[in-house]
Motif scaffolding. Structure first.
Motif, PDB file in Angstrom:
ATOM      1  N   ALA A  91       0.828  -1.213   0.000  1.00  0.00           N
ATOM      2  CA  ALA A  91       0.000   0.000   0.000  1.00  0.00           C
ATOM      3  C   ALA A  91       0.861   1.262   0.000  1.00  0.00           C
ATOM      4  O   ALA A  91       0.496   2.267  -0.615  1.00  0.00           O
ATOM      5  CB  ALA A  91      -0.928   0.006   1.209  1.00  0.00           C
ATOM      6  N   PHE A  92       1.999   1.219   0.679  1.00  0.00           N
ATOM      7  CA  PHE A  92       2.846   2.404   0.763  1.00  0.00           C
ATOM      8  C   PHE A  92       3.635   2.656  -0.521  1.00  0.00           C
ATOM      9  O   PHE A  92       4.362   3.638  -0.605  1.00  0.00           O
ATOM     10  CB  PHE A  92       3.765   2.324   1.985  1.00  0.00           C
ATOM     11  N   ARG A  93       3.460   1.818  -1.524  1.00  0.00           N
ATOM     12  CA  ARG A  93       4.036   2.116  -2.847  1.00  0.00           C
ATOM     13  C   ARG A  93       3.211   3.181  -3.553  1.00  0.00           C
ATOM     14  O   ARG A  93       3.684   3.817  -4.480  1.00  0.00           O
ATOM     15  CB  ARG A  93       4.086   0.853  -3.703  1.00  0.00           C
ATOM     16  N   ILE A  99      -6.681   6.085  -3.991  1.00  0.00           N
ATOM     17  CA  ILE A  99      -7.643   5.268  -3.239  1.00  0.00           C
ATOM     18  C   ILE A  99      -7.097   3.874  -2.956  1.00  0.00           C
ATOM     19  O   ILE A  99      -7.416   3.264  -1.933  1.00  0.00           O
ATOM     20  CB  ILE A  99      -9.007   5.217  -3.972  1.00  0.00           C
ATOM     21  N   ARG A 100      -6.242   3.376  -3.849  1.00  0.00           N
ATOM     22  CA  ARG A 100      -5.669   2.037  -3.630  1.00  0.00           C
ATOM     23  C   ARG A 100      -4.874   1.983  -2.336  1.00  0.00           C
ATOM     24  O   ARG A 100      -4.903   0.972  -1.619  1.00  0.00           O
ATOM     25  CB  ARG A 100      -4.775   1.655  -4.805  1.00  0.00           C
ATOM     26  N   HIS A 101      -4.161   3.063  -2.014  1.00  0.00           N
ATOM     27  CA  HIS A 101      -3.375   3.123  -0.776  1.00  0.00           C
ATOM     28  C   HIS A 101      -4.270   2.842   0.435  1.00  0.00           C
ATOM     29  O   HIS A 101      -3.976   1.980   1.262  1.00  0.00           O
ATOM     30  CB  HIS A 101      -2.732   4.513  -0.663  1.00  0.00           C
ATOM     31  N   TRP A 102      -5.389   3.561   0.511  1.00  0.00           N
ATOM     32  CA  TRP A 102      -6.260   3.450   1.679  1.00  0.00           C
ATOM     33  C   TRP A 102      -7.058   2.162   1.689  1.00  0.00           C
ATOM     34  O   TRP A 102      -7.273   1.565   2.754  1.00  0.00           O
ATOM     35  CB  TRP A 102      -7.167   4.678   1.754  1.00  0.00           C
ATOM     36  N   MET A 103      -7.507   1.707   0.532  1.00  0.00           N
ATOM     37  CA  MET A 103      -8.279   0.468   0.492  1.00  0.00           C
ATOM     38  C   MET A 103      -7.411  -0.730   0.869  1.00  0.00           C
ATOM     39  O   MET A 103      -7.859  -1.632   1.584  1.00  0.00           O
ATOM     40  CB  MET A 103      -8.907   0.267  -0.890  1.00  0.00           C
ATOM     41  N   ILE A 104      -6.179  -0.730   0.410  1.00  0.00           N
ATOM     42  CA  ILE A 104      -5.271  -1.824   0.772  1.00  0.00           C
ATOM     43  C   ILE A 104      -4.967  -1.782   2.272  1.00  0.00           C
ATOM     44  O   ILE A 104      -4.919  -2.826   2.935  1.00  0.00           O
ATOM     45  CB  ILE A 104      -3.983  -1.772  -0.061  1.00  0.00           C
TER      46      ILE A 104
END
Length: 169
Positions: A91-93, A99-104
């Motif tokens: 996620a930190f990539r 939104i992918r950061h937060w959903m992951i």
């Protein structure tokens, strides 16, 4: 910073913005109701802020792409580990505005709950899921919401089962 050193903006509101209520209130300090009270407290005037002594890093700390430098202070209570840690690293990539950061990260939290249950079972401790989720307390103190949640979850379960059966045919 005292009022004499502030840059005074023009007092007139341009005609194209005059129809917007409150537009330009910060242009003339006389138009700001709280302006006479807006001043730096005496105890803070001239104060110098010093960077805190950096905390010793003895666990993995995930860094945001927006702030690649390590902050002086950070939490170390739950370093990333297991599948949830792998998800957090992934996620930190992504940028924090993605939104992918937060959903992951949300999914990693749920995975971490399951990992915690597995860890408890591995140690021989059988977790009391109902008590830990507050089901008994909610039933006692917020019965209408509890009944609604059970009804919605039951309906969702029935719909999923019906959908799965229709897919098999």
């Amino acid at each position: 910073m005292d009022t004499a050193t502030r840059i005074q903006a023009p007092r007139e509101i341009p005609a194209k913005y005059a129809h917007i209520p409150g537009w330009g209130a910060d242009l003339d300090h006389a138009d700001r109701p709280a302006y006479p009270m807006e001043r730096m407290p005496a105890r803070l005037e001239g104060a110098h802020q010093h960077e805190p002594v950096p905390q010793e890093q003895n666990v993995e700390v995930l860094l945001s792409s927006e702030r690649p430098a390590m902050t002086p202070l950070f939490g170390t209570t739950l370093p990333p580990s297991g599948l949830s840690g792998m998800l957090r690293r992934f996620a930190f990539r992504f940028s924090e505005n993605d939104i992918r950061h937060w959903m992951i990260l949300l999914f990693a939290d749920r995975v971490n709950v399951v990992e915690g249950l597995g860890s408890d079972l591995k140690k021989g401790h059988i977790p009391n899921v109902f008590a830990e989720m507050g089901i008994k307390a909610e039933f006692k103190h917020n019965r209408p919401a509890f009944v609604t949640k059970v009804a919605v979850a039951s309906a969702a379960g029935v719909l999923i089962v019906l959908w799965m059966r229709s897919r098999r045919r």
